[in-house]
Design an enzyme around this catalytic site. Structure first.
Site: not given
Ligand SMILES: NC(=O)c1ccc[n+]([C@@H]2O[C@H](COP(=O)([O-])OP(=O)(O)OC[C@H]3O[C@@H](n4cnc5c(N)ncnc54)[C@H](O)[C@@H]3O)[C@@H](O)[C@H]2O)c1
Length: 314
Positions: A91, A123, A126, A146, A151, A154, A156, A171, A178
């Site tokens: 990440r 990601n 943080d 988030s 995690d 997952r 739990r 718990h 993350h």
């Molecule tokens: N926090 C978590 O627990 C968690 C879990 C899963 C994924 N994620 C993260 O979420 C993010 C998205 O993942 P995803 O699988 O949906 O990716 P994805 O590629 O399917 O979607 C990303 C979207 O962002 C859009 N985008 C890119 N630049 C942009 C901008 N400047 N303005 C507006 N839209 C824009 C793209 O067109 C795309 O539709 C990633 O960074 C991924 O690592 C976080």
């Protein structure tokens, strides 16, 4: 007749995560207005049409593909835009690319006159929650990352299988980044009302070695899922919906989010995943747990890794 308050959520980035979250919102009827923004306008439009056609099966909701001006009246702006991990990538490898994207997104949101809360999922979450706080100039409690909510879910889930109890009665918490340096808080884990140390003493359920294996599966789950289907999205979408409920219903729920530490756990000037009370004003307070010495060391290591990345990108 007096009009009741309309709740508006804007989702920025309607990829796998953003569109799954939007679907969870429609399914759970969590807002009155749902705005979808994506740099790929056609994707946002297609999702708005598709989700709109689901509304007659659920609660009334207006859904449209919008632009940044729509953030002005938003209660919640949820950012899921940006690059996701390719197989083998961590990440933290995404930090540079996604921080640049966030600079322009957060600026555009703030230019609209937005006065609500940010929820960040992109990601490394943080790092980008910290960046959102800095770029927006909002008080830190109004930026919720988030964090380790996924995690923790997952863990739990895995423990619920091992002990054969409802995950709602497990718990357990994952804290820290993350990502690869996160850690389980075994010292504060209980099944129902019984501490996990009790189970270990009596030899009931998994051994410590088996618990350690469970943690590794949790920590590395994203890699295993990405290897199989390219991305993870359903569980984080539900996690974001859970956070949305905690905010909009002013729940004061304890959830593991990425939030600013101001001396809690002996750390400061960092956003990192810890249990915190979430309500309509955002993060009400951080729960400062009395960690074991080993857990504290690991949390500090995790914070150091994040601080180094922050120094490099901001
Ligand atoms: N926090 C978590 O627990 C968690 C879990 C899963 C994924 N994620 C993260 O979420 C993010 C998205 O993942 P995803 O699988 O949906 O990716 P994805 O590629 O399917 O979607 C990303 C979207 O962002 C859009 N985008 C890119 N630049 C942009 C901008 N400047 N303005 C507006 N839209 C824009 C793209 O067109 C795309 O539709 C990633 O960074 C991924 O690592 C976080």
């Amino acid at each position: 007749m007096e009009q009741s308050k309309t709740t508006r959520i804007v989702v920025i980035g309607t990829g796998f995560v953003g569109s799954s979250y939007a679907y969870a919102l429609v399914n759970q009827g969590l807002c009155n207005e749902l705005v979808l923004i994506d740099i790929n306008l056609k994707k946002a439009e297609g999702d708005a049409m598709d989700l709109g056609h689901a509304v007659p099966f659920g609660a009334p909701m207006r859904i449209w593909a919008g632009d940044y001006a729509d953030c002005r009246d938003a209660d919640l702006v949820v950012i899921t835009a940006g690059a996701n991990q390719r197989p083998g990538e961590t990440r933290l490898d995404l930090a540079d690319r996604n921080a640049k994207i966030f600079r322009s997104i957060v600026d555009d949101v703030m230019k609209s006159g937005f006065d609500g809360l940010f929820l960040v999922a992109t990601n490394p979450v943080d790092i980008l929650s910290y960046a959102t706080w800095k770029f927006s100039g909002l008080p830190a409690h109004r930026v919720i990352g988030s964090g380790t909510i996924l995690d923790t879910a997952r863990l739990r889930y895995q423990l619920s299988q091992a002990y054969r109890v409802n995950p709602q009665n497990v718990h357990a918490y994952i804290i820290g980044e993350h990502g690869d340096t996160e850690l389980p808080v075994w010292s504060h884990t209980s099944i129902g009302v019984r501490p996990i140390s009790d189970f270990l003493k009596r030899g009931i359920g998994p051994s410590q070695e088996e618990l350690d294996q469970i943690f590794l599966q949790v920590r590395d789950a994203a890699y295993h899922i990405i290897e199989r289907k390219g991305a993870t999205y359903y569980a984080i979408a539900m996690g974001l919906a859970r956070l949305t409920r905690a905010v909009l219903n002013d729940e004061n729920s304890v959830l593991t989010v990425s939030t600013l530490l101001n001396g809690e756990y002996g750390l400061e000037d960092i956003f990192i995943g810890v249990p915190a009370v979430v309500n309509r004003s955002g993060v009400r307070e951080v729960m400062d747990l009395n960690l074991s010495e080993e857990e504290r060391k690991k949390l500090h290591h995790s914070a150091q890794v994040l601080t180094q990345v922050l120094k490099n990108i901001l």
